[in-house]
Design an enzyme around this catalytic site. Sequence first.
Site, PDB file in Angstrom:
ATOM      1  N   GLY A  81       4.775 -12.037   2.187  1.00  0.00           N
ATOM      2  CA  GLY A  81       3.539 -12.077   1.411  1.00  0.00           C
ATOM      3  C   GLY A  81       2.334 -11.627   2.194  1.00  0.00           C
ATOM      4  O   GLY A  81       1.216 -12.054   1.930  1.00  0.00           O
ATOM      5  N   GLY A  82       2.554 -10.726   3.173  1.00  0.00           N
ATOM      6  CA  GLY A  82       1.463 -10.275   4.018  1.00  0.00           C
ATOM      7  C   GLY A  82       0.961  -8.874   3.712  1.00  0.00           C
ATOM      8  O   GLY A  82      -0.031  -8.437   4.273  1.00  0.00           O
TER       9      GLY A  82
ATOM     10  N   ASP B 218       8.654   0.266  -1.658  1.00  0.00           N
ATOM     11  CA  ASP B 218       8.288   0.618  -0.285  1.00  0.00           C
ATOM     12  C   ASP B 218       9.490   1.061   0.549  1.00  0.00           C
ATOM     13  O   ASP B 218       9.318   1.661   1.613  1.00  0.00           O
ATOM     14  CB  ASP B 218       7.618  -0.568   0.418  1.00  0.00           C
TER      15      ASP B 218
ATOM     16  N   PRO C 296       5.184 -11.484   8.575  1.00  0.00           N
ATOM     17  CA  PRO C 296       5.040 -12.548   7.586  1.00  0.00           C
ATOM     18  C   PRO C 296       5.431 -12.086   6.190  1.00  0.00           C
ATOM     19  O   PRO C 296       5.257 -10.909   5.829  1.00  0.00           O
ATOM     20  CB  PRO C 296       3.545 -12.883   7.642  1.00  0.00           C
TER      21      PRO C 296
ATOM     22  N   LYS D 107       3.956  -1.674   7.998  1.00  0.00           N
ATOM     23  CA  LYS D 107       3.070  -0.582   7.586  1.00  0.00           C
ATOM     24  C   LYS D 107       1.724  -1.167   7.185  1.00  0.00           C
ATOM     25  O   LYS D 107       1.601  -2.340   6.793  1.00  0.00           O
ATOM     26  CB  LYS D 107       3.677   0.225   6.443  1.00  0.00           C
TER      27      LYS D 107
ATOM     28  N   SER E 265      10.918  -4.885   2.835  1.00  0.00           N
ATOM     29  CA  SER E 265      11.359  -3.524   2.533  1.00  0.00           C
ATOM     30  C   SER E 265      11.734  -2.778   3.806  1.00  0.00           C
ATOM     31  O   SER E 265      12.701  -2.012   3.833  1.00  0.00           O
ATOM     32  CB  SER E 265      10.254  -2.764   1.799  1.00  0.00           C
TER      33      SER E 265
ATOM     34  N   GLY F 159       4.950  -4.970   4.210  1.00  0.00           N
ATOM     35  CA  GLY F 159       6.214  -4.340   3.842  1.00  0.00           C
ATOM     36  C   GLY F 159       7.408  -4.824   4.628  1.00  0.00           C
ATOM     37  O   GLY F 159       8.419  -4.112   4.712  1.00  0.00           O
TER      38      GLY F 159
END
Length: 300
Positions: free
Chosen positions: A103-104, A143, A101, A13, A110, A107
């Site tokens: 830490g991108g 999320d 990835p 997302k 999630s 989401g």
Amino acid sequence: MTVSLHHCPAPAKLNLFLHVIGRRPDGYHLLQSVFQLIDRCDMLHFDLRADGRIVRTTDVPGVPEEQDLIVRALRLLADEFQRRHGRAVPGIDVAVDKILPMGGGLGGGSSDAATALMAANQLWQAGLSADELMALGLPLGADIPFFIFGQTAFVEGVGEAMQPVAGPDCWYVVIEPGVSVPTPAIFGAVDLTRDTKPVTISDFSRDQSAQNELGGFGKNDLQAVAVRLFPPVAQAVEWLGSYGQARMTGSGACVFCAVSSESKADEVVAQVPAAWKAWKAKALARHPLKSLLQNRAVVE
């Protein structure tokens, strides 16, 4: 009974905007955002077991199985199944083709958990509604309910209050700047803006109808902190900004820009400096797993 579901998409997302409008007494931040699904996906594969175990059969670097949101979500669903039906689930194997990835701000974790809940709900014939799956997933991640909701949404609260909204029908260029941004570091920053004036869903919809420039509504309040703490994010925003309205998604690190066509996206991706990973993605109006599961149910 179906014994397997393979090639189940877990889409990313984008936050078309992300405003922090306050903070609850418990420390959670009150947000407003529009979440837009895109067609860049992890892919999950599920096979029933006979021994009741929940097993992730592939390695996910940096994510031990016990900490994986997929496994934790499936265990919650297994507990709920036991409570409702008075017997244990048959168990399940989960394989993950991971491309989103960590830490991108996309989401990915999630989304993986949401796909696992939706797929296992059908494989196990657990019988939970979408709303029940959303409530089950919320404690694991704010999320997760959105991905089960499965369509472009105007999101409020801590991420749990959603209304459907029409998003732009466009392509995006997304840059991965090569850093992983820890969400607590962003939300814990003393200089984070926490008092942006609230907007309404009609504000967003009117802006989408009136504007000529794609992706221009609002801002991402987390971006100022992220670019200060992580220079590669700042560099990506600056570089991509020459092609349109570039901004960070979520708490980072990925940076995106809306473009009018696939050919324009290809053109921009071809120019991205080699130090960064970049790709194109199409806006999705609906979660692609929804149709897959509905079609399987009809066939069965």
